[in-house]
Design a protein around this motif. Structure first.
Motif, PDB file in Angstrom:
ATOM      1  N   ARG A  26      -2.750  -8.119  -4.831  1.00 10.51           N
ATOM      2  CA  ARG A  26      -2.476  -6.781  -5.345  1.00 10.51           C
ATOM      3  C   ARG A  26      -1.412  -6.808  -6.434  1.00 10.51           C
ATOM      4  O   ARG A  26      -1.080  -5.779  -6.995  1.00 10.51           O
ATOM      5  CB  ARG A  26      -2.039  -5.878  -4.202  1.00 10.51           C
ATOM      6  CG  ARG A  26      -3.160  -5.671  -3.190  1.00 10.51           C
ATOM      7  CD  ARG A  26      -2.744  -5.031  -1.900  1.00 10.51           C
ATOM      8  NE  ARG A  26      -1.965  -3.823  -2.110  1.00 10.51           N
ATOM      9  CZ  ARG A  26      -1.287  -3.220  -1.133  1.00 10.51           C
ATOM     10  NH1 ARG A  26      -1.317  -3.697   0.083  1.00 10.51           N
ATOM     11  NH2 ARG A  26      -0.599  -2.136  -1.400  1.00 10.51           N
ATOM     12  N   GLY A  27      -0.828  -7.959  -6.686  1.00  7.44           N
ATOM     13  CA  GLY A  27       0.164  -8.087  -7.746  1.00  7.44           C
ATOM     14  C   GLY A  27       1.588  -8.112  -7.230  1.00  7.44           C
ATOM     15  O   GLY A  27       1.889  -7.695  -6.121  1.00  7.44           O
ATOM     16  N   TYR A  28       2.468  -8.606  -8.085  1.00  9.06           N
ATOM     17  CA  TYR A  28       3.881  -8.773  -7.750  1.00  9.06           C
ATOM     18  C   TYR A  28       4.534  -7.460  -7.326  1.00  9.06           C
ATOM     19  O   TYR A  28       5.249  -7.402  -6.326  1.00  9.06           O
ATOM     20  CB  TYR A  28       4.603  -9.364  -8.965  1.00  9.06           C
ATOM     21  CG  TYR A  28       6.076  -9.601  -8.761  1.00  9.06           C
ATOM     22  CD1 TYR A  28       6.520 -10.738  -8.087  1.00  9.06           C
ATOM     23  CD2 TYR A  28       7.011  -8.702  -9.246  1.00  9.06           C
ATOM     24  CE1 TYR A  28       7.866 -10.949  -7.888  1.00  9.06           C
ATOM     25  CE2 TYR A  28       8.364  -8.906  -9.055  1.00  9.06           C
ATOM     26  CZ  TYR A  28       8.785 -10.037  -8.378  1.00  9.06           C
ATOM     27  OH  TYR A  28      10.129 -10.254  -8.191  1.00  9.06           O
ATOM     28  N   GLY A  29       4.282  -6.404  -8.050  1.00 13.21           N
ATOM     29  CA  GLY A  29       4.890  -5.106  -7.744  1.00 13.21           C
ATOM     30  C   GLY A  29       4.499  -4.619  -6.357  1.00 13.21           C
ATOM     31  O   GLY A  29       5.331  -4.101  -5.610  1.00 13.21           O
ATOM     32  N   ALA A  30       3.246  -4.753  -6.003  1.00 20.83           N
ATOM     33  CA  ALA A  30       2.781  -4.326  -4.683  1.00 20.83           C
ATOM     34  C   ALA A  30       3.402  -5.180  -3.587  1.00 20.83           C
ATOM     35  O   ALA A  30       3.718  -4.676  -2.512  1.00 20.83           O
ATOM     36  CB  ALA A  30       1.251  -4.401  -4.613  1.00 20.83           C
ATOM     37  N   PRO A  86       7.961 -12.493  -2.406  1.00 23.18           N
ATOM     38  CA  PRO A  86       6.532 -12.370  -2.686  1.00 23.18           C
ATOM     39  C   PRO A  86       5.945 -13.764  -2.913  1.00 23.18           C
ATOM     40  O   PRO A  86       6.584 -14.626  -3.513  1.00 23.18           O
ATOM     41  CB  PRO A  86       6.489 -11.537  -3.971  1.00 23.18           C
ATOM     42  CG  PRO A  86       7.815 -11.744  -4.610  1.00 23.18           C
ATOM     43  CD  PRO A  86       8.789 -12.077  -3.521  1.00 23.18           C
ATOM     44  N   ASP A 133       0.529 -12.368  -0.826  1.00 27.12           N
ATOM     45  CA  ASP A 133      -0.268 -11.423  -1.603  1.00 27.12           C
ATOM     46  C   ASP A 133      -1.687 -11.932  -1.842  1.00 27.12           C
ATOM     47  O   ASP A 133      -2.119 -12.105  -2.976  1.00 27.12           O
ATOM     48  CB  ASP A 133       0.450 -11.125  -2.926  1.00 27.12           C
ATOM     49  CG  ASP A 133      -0.125  -9.915  -3.640  1.00 27.12           C
ATOM     50  OD1 ASP A 133      -0.694  -9.038  -2.961  1.00 27.12           O
ATOM     51  OD2 ASP A 133      -0.007  -9.852  -4.866  1.00 27.12           O
ATOM     52  N   ILE A 164       6.358  -6.554  -3.647  1.00 30.07           N
ATOM     53  CA  ILE A 164       7.753  -6.133  -3.508  1.00 30.07           C
ATOM     54  C   ILE A 164       7.844  -4.789  -2.774  1.00 30.07           C
ATOM     55  O   ILE A 164       8.698  -4.589  -1.933  1.00 30.07           O
ATOM     56  CB  ILE A 164       8.437  -6.047  -4.885  1.00 30.07           C
ATOM     57  CG1 ILE A 164       8.551  -7.433  -5.505  1.00 30.07           C
ATOM     58  CG2 ILE A 164       9.802  -5.388  -4.781  1.00 30.07           C
ATOM     59  CD1 ILE A 164       9.466  -8.380  -4.767  1.00 30.07           C
ATOM     60  N   LYS A 165       6.961  -3.867  -3.107  1.00 35.51           N
ATOM     61  CA  LYS A 165       6.975  -2.544  -2.473  1.00 35.51           C
ATOM     62  C   LYS A 165       6.656  -2.673  -1.008  1.00 35.51           C
ATOM     63  O   LYS A 165       7.171  -2.020  -0.156  1.00 35.51           O
ATOM     64  CB  LYS A 165       5.987  -1.597  -3.130  1.00 35.51           C
ATOM     65  CG  LYS A 165       6.425  -1.167  -4.513  1.00 35.51           C
ATOM     66  CD  LYS A 165       5.389  -0.243  -5.104  1.00 35.51           C
ATOM     67  CE  LYS A 165       5.745   0.081  -6.537  1.00 35.51           C
ATOM     68  NZ  LYS A 165       4.758   0.894  -7.185  1.00 35.51           N
TER      69      LYS A 165
END
Length: 83
Positions: free
Chosen positions: A76-80, A14, A51, A82-83
């Protein structure tokens, strides 16, 4: 560049405004590709998820032909990423 067989490792990176460090990260990541193949019989797939960067991160990643670039239009952020 994705290996043609199913024996490979996927590395997802990311990135958000990482123009100062992304080239170094990619160079180090790609440096292990030959060892993975020789020692473990594994290919390497590198994916960078930009991102929503506002700097040159994406253009720097494009300079690496064996790296897949996915771009989010906004952060959208780190989690998004990674997903």
């Amino acid at each position: 560049m994705m290996p043609t067989d199913s024996n490979f490792v996927s590395l997802i990176i990311p990135a958000y405004n990482e123009q100062d460090g992304i080239a170094s990260i990619l160079t180090r990541a790609l440096a292990v590709e030959a060892s993975l193949q020789k020692e473990l019989g594994l290919g390497l797939e590198v994916i960078v998820v930009d991102d929503g960067s506002h700097d040159r991160t994406a253009s720097i990643v494009r300079e690496y032909p064996n790296v897949t670039l996915i771009q989010h239009p906004c952060n959208r952020g780190y989690g998004a990423a990674i997903k």
